[in-house]
Write a protein that holds these residues in place. Structure first.
Motif, PDB file in Angstrom:
ATOM      1  N   ASN A 111       0.839  -1.203   0.000  1.00  0.00           N
ATOM      2  CA  ASN A 111       0.000   0.000   0.000  1.00  0.00           C
ATOM      3  C   ASN A 111       0.873   1.252   0.000  1.00  0.00           C
ATOM      4  OD1 ASN A 111      -2.622   1.248   0.095  1.00  0.00           O
ATOM      5  ND2 ASN A 111      -2.237   1.778   2.234  1.00  0.00           N
ATOM      6  N   GLY A 130      -1.857  -3.934  -3.123  1.00  0.00           N
ATOM      7  CA  GLY A 130      -2.818  -4.863  -2.549  1.00  0.00           C
ATOM      8  C   GLY A 130      -2.335  -5.364  -1.187  1.00  0.00           C
ATOM      9  N   ALA A 131      -3.181  -6.105  -0.481  1.00  0.00           N
ATOM     10  CA  ALA A 131      -4.436  -6.667  -0.953  1.00  0.00           C
ATOM     11  C   ALA A 131      -5.593  -5.708  -0.663  1.00  0.00           C
ATOM     12  CB  ALA A 131      -4.708  -8.010  -0.268  1.00  0.00           C
ATOM     13  N   PHE A 132      -6.473  -5.567  -1.650  1.00  0.00           N
ATOM     14  CA  PHE A 132      -7.612  -4.672  -1.479  1.00  0.00           C
ATOM     15  C   PHE A 132      -8.771  -5.340  -0.756  1.00  0.00           C
ATOM     16  CE2 PHE A 132      -5.219  -2.424  -4.659  1.00  0.00           C
ATOM     17  CZ  PHE A 132      -5.380  -1.109  -4.241  1.00  0.00           C
ATOM     18  N   ALA A 162      -4.055  -3.822  -9.380  1.00  0.00           N
ATOM     19  CA  ALA A 162      -4.771  -4.021  -8.123  1.00  0.00           C
ATOM     20  C   ALA A 162      -4.921  -5.516  -7.887  1.00  0.00           C
ATOM     21  CB  ALA A 162      -6.136  -3.348  -8.169  1.00  0.00           C
ATOM     22  N   GLY A 164      -5.664  -8.855  -4.849  1.00  0.00           N
ATOM     23  CA  GLY A 164      -6.128  -9.272  -3.535  1.00  0.00           C
ATOM     24  C   GLY A 164      -7.631  -9.412  -3.435  1.00  0.00           C
ATOM     25  N   VAL A 166      -9.938  -9.903  -5.623  1.00  0.00           N
ATOM     26  CA  VAL A 166     -10.728  -9.173  -6.631  1.00  0.00           C
ATOM     27  C   VAL A 166     -11.695 -10.125  -7.336  1.00  0.00           C
ATOM     28  CG1 VAL A 166     -10.642  -7.709  -8.674  1.00  0.00           C
ATOM     29  CG2 VAL A 166      -8.805  -7.577  -6.959  1.00  0.00           C
ATOM     30  N   LEU A 174     -12.118  -0.416  -7.864  1.00  0.00           N
ATOM     31  CA  LEU A 174     -10.698  -0.441  -8.229  1.00  0.00           C
ATOM     32  C   LEU A 174     -10.492   0.162  -9.616  1.00  0.00           C
ATOM     33  CD1 LEU A 174      -9.885  -4.072  -7.039  1.00  0.00           C
ATOM     34  CD2 LEU A 174      -9.510  -1.949  -5.776  1.00  0.00           C
TER      35      LEU A 174
END
Length: 207
Positions: A111, A130-132, A162, A164, A166, A174
């Motif tokens: 991040n 990530g991780a988002f 992006a 993580g 998803v 995103l």
């Protein structure tokens, strides 16, 4: 990976034996995919190269970039399109020297725009945040924020990925925040209707 409209970046499961080549063929035949990352753990380079060979051929047939996770040496051995480096996997400049000017080199930056800027200045072709979202693909030590994508896309043209957890259901924020690529793994290979339907679902969203 030179186009800037948001695209799919597939990451392999850890087990790429058995019928996985057929699964990859289904996925790549179903829609637009920019890149495929070969990610295996706990096997020696000889075995990894043997596992990679059919997958690399499938990617080449579909004009999909074949990226090796972690190992510059394996990427060089395979003449892969590029390598993806974690923070402990080596130096971007050394990777460039070994793999040449045309290799696609990506770097995990969690991040941190600071890490991303360092990677970009060293010559990385893309950075990954990530991780988002929660993910079962790997242990999550860093949680990323949409603000990181937004600010990165405002200050630089270096593409960002992006990653993580998803899925087609949570990817839109995103994309709206400026992600150039969505890195996806379990949402493709574990999709209840198969990888082809998963790719179609993502492509419909990205269109």
């Amino acid at each position: 990976m030179t186009e800037y409209a948001c695209q799919l970046y597939l990451i392999s499961p850890l087990d790429v034996g058995g019928d996985f080549p057929a699964q990859l063929e289904l996925a790549l035949s179903a829609g637009t995919v920019a890149a495929f990352q070969f990610r295996v753990k706990g096997v020696d380079q000889h075995e990894a190269a043997a596992l990679a060979e059919p997958l690399q051929a499938i990617c080449a047939a579909h004009d999909v970039a074949f990226i090796v996770n972690d190992s510059v040496a394996l990427a060089k051995r395979l003449k892969a399109d590029g390598v993806h480096l974690g923070q402990g996997d080596g130096d971007v400049r050394e990777a460039r020297e070994l793999l040449g000017p045309d290799a696609q080199i990506g770097v995990t930056c969690h991040n941190s725009r600071h890490l991303a800027m360092e990677a970009a200045e060293a010559g990385a072709d893309y950075v990954a945040f990530g991780a988002f979202y929660p993910t079962e693909t790997k242990n999550v030590d860093h949680v990323a924020e949409l603000d990181t994508l937004q600010k990165w896309s405002m200050i630089t043209e270096v593409p960002c990925v992006a990653i993580g957890g998803v899925t087609p259901d949570n990817a839109k924020p995103l994309i709206d925040a400026g992600a150039d690529f969505l890195a996806v793994s379990s949402s493709i290979w574990n999709h209840p209707e198969g990888p082809a339907e998963a790719v179609k679902a993502f492509n419909a969203l990205l269109a």
